[in-house]
Design an enzyme around this catalytic site. Structure first.
Site, PDB file in Angstrom:
ATOM      1  N   CYS A   1       0.800  -1.231   0.000  1.00 17.33           N
ATOM      2  CA  CYS A   1       0.000   0.000   0.000  1.00 17.33           C
ATOM      3  C   CYS A   1       0.835   1.285   0.000  1.00 17.33           C
ATOM      4  O   CYS A   1       0.576   2.171  -0.817  1.00 17.33           O
ATOM      5  CB  CYS A   1      -0.979   0.050   1.163  1.00 17.33           C
ATOM      6  SG  CYS A   1      -1.281  -1.501   1.973  1.00 17.33           S
TER       7      CYS A   1
ATOM      8  N   ARG B   1       6.875 -10.960   5.555  1.00 16.57           N
ATOM      9  CA  ARG B   1       6.389 -10.728   6.911  1.00 16.57           C
ATOM     10  C   ARG B   1       6.977 -11.792   7.823  1.00 16.57           C
ATOM     11  O   ARG B   1       6.914 -12.972   7.513  1.00 16.57           O
ATOM     12  CB  ARG B   1       4.855 -10.826   6.984  1.00 16.57           C
ATOM     13  CG  ARG B   1       4.156  -9.769   6.170  1.00 16.57           C
ATOM     14  CD  ARG B   1       2.654  -9.852   6.338  1.00 16.57           C
ATOM     15  NE  ARG B   1       2.015  -8.960   5.377  1.00 16.57           N
ATOM     16  CZ  ARG B   1       0.700  -8.874   5.178  1.00 16.57           C
ATOM     17  NH1 ARG B   1      -0.113  -9.634   5.897  1.00 16.57           N
ATOM     18  NH2 ARG B   1       0.205  -8.057   4.287  1.00 16.57           N
TER      19      ARG B   1
ATOM     20  N   GLN C   1       1.310 -10.998  -3.412  1.00 14.01           N
ATOM     21  CA  GLN C   1      -0.125 -10.709  -3.432  1.00 14.01           C
ATOM     22  C   GLN C   1      -0.560 -10.247  -4.818  1.00 14.01           C
ATOM     23  O   GLN C   1       0.205  -9.601  -5.525  1.00 14.01           O
ATOM     24  CB  GLN C   1      -0.431  -9.572  -2.445  1.00 14.01           C
ATOM     25  CG  GLN C   1      -0.179  -9.930  -1.006  1.00 14.01           C
ATOM     26  CD  GLN C   1      -0.411  -8.732  -0.102  1.00 14.01           C
ATOM     27  OE1 GLN C   1       0.048  -7.634  -0.382  1.00 14.01           O
ATOM     28  NE2 GLN C   1      -1.121  -8.955   0.992  1.00 14.01           N
TER      29      GLN C   1
ATOM     30  N   ASP D   1      -2.244  -7.659  -5.598  1.00 17.30           N
ATOM     31  CA  ASP D   1      -2.676  -6.535  -4.772  1.00 17.30           C
ATOM     32  C   ASP D   1      -2.992  -5.339  -5.655  1.00 17.30           C
ATOM     33  O   ASP D   1      -2.249  -5.040  -6.580  1.00 17.30           O
ATOM     34  CB  ASP D   1      -1.512  -6.171  -3.831  1.00 17.30           C
ATOM     35  CG  ASP D   1      -1.972  -5.394  -2.628  1.00 17.30           C
ATOM     36  OD1 ASP D   1      -3.190  -5.231  -2.456  1.00 17.30           O
ATOM     37  OD2 ASP D   1      -1.102  -4.948  -1.861  1.00 17.30           O
TER      38      ASP D   1
ATOM     39  N   HIS E   1      -4.733  -1.167  -5.419  1.00 19.34           N
ATOM     40  CA  HIS E   1      -5.324  -0.079  -4.652  1.00 19.34           C
ATOM     41  C   HIS E   1      -6.030   0.842  -5.614  1.00 19.34           C
ATOM     42  O   HIS E   1      -5.444   1.281  -6.602  1.00 19.34           O
ATOM     43  CB  HIS E   1      -4.243   0.639  -3.845  1.00 19.34           C
ATOM     44  CG  HIS E   1      -3.612  -0.263  -2.838  1.00 19.34           C
ATOM     45  ND1 HIS E   1      -2.491  -1.009  -3.113  1.00 19.34           N
ATOM     46  CD2 HIS E   1      -4.004  -0.602  -1.584  1.00 19.34           C
ATOM     47  CE1 HIS E   1      -2.201  -1.750  -2.052  1.00 19.34           C
ATOM     48  NE2 HIS E   1      -3.102  -1.535  -1.113  1.00 19.34           N
TER      49      HIS E   1
ATOM     50  N   LYS F   1     -14.634  -4.451   6.092  1.00 24.75           N
ATOM     51  CA  LYS F   1     -14.159  -5.070   4.852  1.00 24.75           C
ATOM     52  C   LYS F   1     -15.129  -6.124   4.368  1.00 24.75           C
ATOM     53  O   LYS F   1     -15.843  -6.748   5.166  1.00 24.75           O
ATOM     54  CB  LYS F   1     -12.766  -5.654   5.035  1.00 24.75           C
ATOM     55  CG  LYS F   1     -12.655  -6.718   6.092  1.00 24.75           C
ATOM     56  CD  LYS F   1     -11.218  -7.246   6.186  1.00 24.75           C
ATOM     57  CE  LYS F   1     -11.082  -8.235   7.325  1.00 24.75           C
ATOM     58  NZ  LYS F   1      -9.713  -8.717   7.498  1.00 24.75           N
TER      59      LYS F   1
ATOM     60  N   HIS G   1      -8.348  -1.041  -0.749  1.00 18.69           N
ATOM     61  CA  HIS G   1      -7.392  -2.154  -0.826  1.00 18.69           C
ATOM     62  C   HIS G   1      -8.171  -3.358  -1.311  1.00 18.69           C
ATOM     63  O   HIS G   1      -9.245  -3.625  -0.779  1.00 18.69           O
ATOM     64  CB  HIS G   1      -6.837  -2.521   0.549  1.00 18.69           C
ATOM     65  CG  HIS G   1      -6.185  -1.401   1.300  1.00 18.69           C
ATOM     66  ND1 HIS G   1      -4.843  -1.383   1.540  1.00 18.69           N
ATOM     67  CD2 HIS G   1      -6.693  -0.301   1.881  1.00 18.69           C
ATOM     68  CE1 HIS G   1      -4.538  -0.299   2.261  1.00 18.69           C
ATOM     69  NE2 HIS G   1      -5.650   0.375   2.479  1.00 18.69           N
TER      70      HIS G   1
END
Length: 670
Positions: free
Chosen positions: A357, A386, A404, A406, A408, A492, A538
């Site tokens: 992000c 992580r 991911q 991912d 945005h 979410k 997200h």
RNA sequence: GCCGCUUUAGCUCAGCUGGUAGAGCACAUCAUUCGUAAUGAUGGGGUCACAGGUUCGAGUCCUGUAAGCGGCACCA
């Protein structure tokens, strides 16, 4: 007299003090025997608990499977606790609920005795069967709170004594007594229970494992010893469940990953995946597929740095909240002098990104963005690190390095609902392409949260409206709202997939975020010429490539659809005279875009068939002298009933090439 | 991170109460050319996770570490 109405519409009058069991007996001996509990005015109750007023009554039997299983499992937990205390005096009892497939009970072992181990289970099972065989009555008693506390203090049950004082004051508290005589065995329990332990089928349960569990789920509390069991209404159901467990074991992605040579894990990089060539074929197919879907949906793909200065993570807020999960790297060249320390310790710190992000916000912030350009949808196959708690790691499902899918979406307030709706539609197409059904859940504000109630009202309504607009806020899509499950900064939406054997996996998510744009000062210029704050959505659909591939392996049990299969076809020869023809067949298939290997080894065809079947190759193309002469191939499909099908080579190539087209590129079916 | 269990050949596993390692598959070589789920013979391969300790002697007993497994907690 009370008026008791039954589901068939009839009404019976019974004297005060009567119980559902009496009504069942009055209807017939068969029902009296079959009845396990009663639904009185909608509430499940003990069958021996007297009516308190006129009531609607429905008797619960084994046919009401959901209620019956819940009751039976709860009773098994009770029997387990009684059995353990019989065998190991001094063991304290705590909680023991029913679970999805059985029950567990948490114990505090007697002083000096360690936690229970698997070796204790057979003896405990035996004692449980004795408790069941004694057919002890389970009697509901109403106590005063202080009496319960005093009782448990006297008997050394400190956990129960602690717990009972936290129950609401003034409300009656129920204790269940097993067997007759004075206080043979008592447990604090909301109930309801079956009338007696003999209602349980002694062949319908099995203790499965032991584990530690924190008292009341809090790591600051003592660790208790938990015993798990699976429990069913009868022996047949138990046997079926054990078969299902076996099936799940067969599909374990760690096992199939080794067998199909997809990936491996090793100590030196624990929590990170070594993808082998076969496994990475699947990855590449997914990546290519996702890129096409993303392009089509108006996203732009970007790539952001793996390492960023720690100060950037301070600005984003991760350094404070998330640092214990981050890998931190000094920005320094290690010393080369063997005698000197490798690092000076004085270097600036950088961190591997744990999420994408902040990088995406930095991309968004380059230049000046007009409201006319919004929404801007930035996608990345984002590789994150992580440092997860070590006990959490699990095959491909939970790793320390992952990628991911991912993105945005930076948008205006008035665009949120439409963007979230479009995302629902995109997720739907993608999950269906893999044969998943799914349910959509809205995770609502948690107890610990930032922001005002009006902000939360608004944020929750936006996501809800989006699902409604997508036409998916229906039972068919498993629509459900989960109170308290949201993130601390926003609600979410979650997508829970159901795989081929009925297990569920949470993968996809979309959530609105007004915090990070604020922290990192993302702005756009509005129609009014002023600076405005965009909202950031997200979102992810696979979740991570690693985990999604893990789920796919188990979903398909390694038998991937043709477009994903690492090796799509093997050309296997029967005799060496067919070798050159086999080479020709393979070359033509490759030219048509198929992933093909040849097997020219000097082995019997039986051997080759077995080996490639176990390797889960979808198409086995057998060629011998006959095929070489006729220009045909003998096609054996994995898992097909018919043994083989003779096809002309050109026809086969066309058919396989068509079949191998990814679902998003395939011509629409009628 | 917490509780319990596990770690022996590439894989799956056997090695009783301590006496210096074994099977099947896989791999290699040779023979076999055999039409739909295992052809035969021969052979190579192990610091018994790692580090300490006890012992005349440790795969085996003890301690620690690591990883894995089943849970718990975590997964913003």
């Amino acid at each position: 007299m009370f008026k008791i109405s039954l589901p068939d519409g009839s009404v019976r009058e019974v004297p005060e003090g009567s119980t559902p069991a009496d009504v069942a007996a009055a209807i017939g001996p068969g029902l009296a025997k079959a009845a396990l509990a009663a639904r009185v005015n909608g509430e499940v109750r003990d069958i021996t608990r007297p009516f308190e007023e006129d009531a609607e009554l429905a008797l619960i039997t084994a046919r009401d499977e959901k209620d019956a299983l819940e009751l039976v499992r709860h009773d098994f937990a009770h029997v387990l606790a009684e059995a353990v205390q019989n065998l190991y005096p001094g063991t304290q009892i705590t909680f023991g609920p029913a679970t999805d497939d059985g029950f567990y009970y948490d114990f505090a072992p007697a002083p000096g005795r360690g936690p229970f181990t698997e070796e204790d289970l057979p003896a405990i099972e035996e004692e449980m069967r004795r408790v069941i065989a004694r057919d002890e009555l389970l009697i509901r008693e109403v106590w005063q709170r202080e009496d319960v506390r005093d009782f448990f203090r006297r008997t050394g049950e400190t956990f129960k004594a602690e717990w009972v004082m936290e129950l609401p004051e003034g409300k009656p508290i129920t204790m269940y007594r097993s067997g007759q005589g004075d206080g043979k065995w008592l447990d604090l329990c909301r109930g309801p229970h079956l009338a007696s332990t003999g209602k349980l089928d002694p062949q319908a349960f099995k203790l499965t494992r032991v584990s530690g569990a924190y008292w009341r789920g809090d790591p600051a509390n003592p660790m208790l010893s938990r015993i798990y069991g699976t429990a069913w209404l009868n022996k047949k159901q138990l046997a079926e469940h054990l078969v299902r467990l076996e099936e799940a074991t067969k599909r374990d992605h760690r096992k199939i990953g080794r067998e199909m040579d997809l990936f491996h894990l090793q100590e030196e990089a624990h929590g990170s995946v070594f993808w082998h060539a076969h496994g990475f074929v699947i990855w590449r197919q997914l990546e290519a597929y996702m890129r096409r879907r993303i392009d089509e949906a108006g996203y732009e793909e970007i790539k952001t740095p793996q390492l960023m200065d720690a100060r950037q993570w301070e600005r984003s807020g991760h350094w404070g909240k998330y640092r214990e999960n981050m890998f931190v790297v000094p920005d320094e060249v290690p010393g080369t002098d063997e005698a000197a320390p490798v690092l000076s310790g004085g270097a600036d710190l950088m961190a591997l990104k744990p999420m994408n992000c902040p990088g995406h916000v930095l991309v968004f912030k380059q230049g000046i963005t007009s409201y006319k350009e919004l929404p801007i949808r930035l996608y990345e196959n984002g590789s994150c690190h992580r440092n997860e708690p070590h006990g959490a790691l699990h095959g491909l499902m939970r790793v320390r390095q992952f990628t991911q899918d991912d993105a945005h979406i930076f948008c205006r307030e008035d665009q949120i609902v439409e963007e979230a709706r479009a995302f629902c539609a995109l997720a739907d197409r993608i999950y269906k392409d893999f044969g998943f059904t799914y349910s959509i859940k809205l995770a609502l504000r948690p107890d610990n949260r930032f922001g005002s109630e009006t902000d939360w009202d608004k944020a929750e309504a936006e996501l809800r409206d989006a699902v409604v607009a997508a036409g998916m806020a229906t039972p068919e899509f498993g629509w459900e709202e989960l109170p308290g499950e949201g993130a601390f900064y926003a609600p979410k939406l979650e997508w829970h997939l159901t795989d081929a054997i009925g297990r569920t996996w949470q993968v996809g998510t979309i959530q609105s975020d007004r915090v990070l744009p604020e922290r990192l000062d993302a702005v756009y210029v509005g129609e009014d010429g002023q600076r405005h704050r965009p909202v950031m959505l997200h979102r992810a659909i696979f979740g991570s490539y690693e985990r999604f591939i893990g789920i796919l392996i188990e979903h398909y049990a390694g038998r991937f659809p043709l477009w994903l299969a690492p090796v799509q076809a093997i050309v296997a020869t029967i005799v060496s005279e067919a070798d050159s023809y086999a080479g020709e067949v393979a070359a033509k298939l490759r030219a048509a875009g198929l992933r093909v290997d040849t097997d020219l080894r000097n082995e019997k065809i039986n051997y080759k068939v077995r080996e490639h079947s176990l390797a889960k190759v979808p198409l086995l193309l057998v060629v011998g002298k006959r095929e070489a002469e006729e220009g045909t191939i003998a096609v054996r499909r994995l898992g097909s009933d018919e043994r083989q099908q003779m096809m002309r080579l050109d026809e086969a190539i066309a058919a396989f090439a068509a079949e191998a087209v990814p679902p998003d590129l395939a011509p629409k079916q009628g």
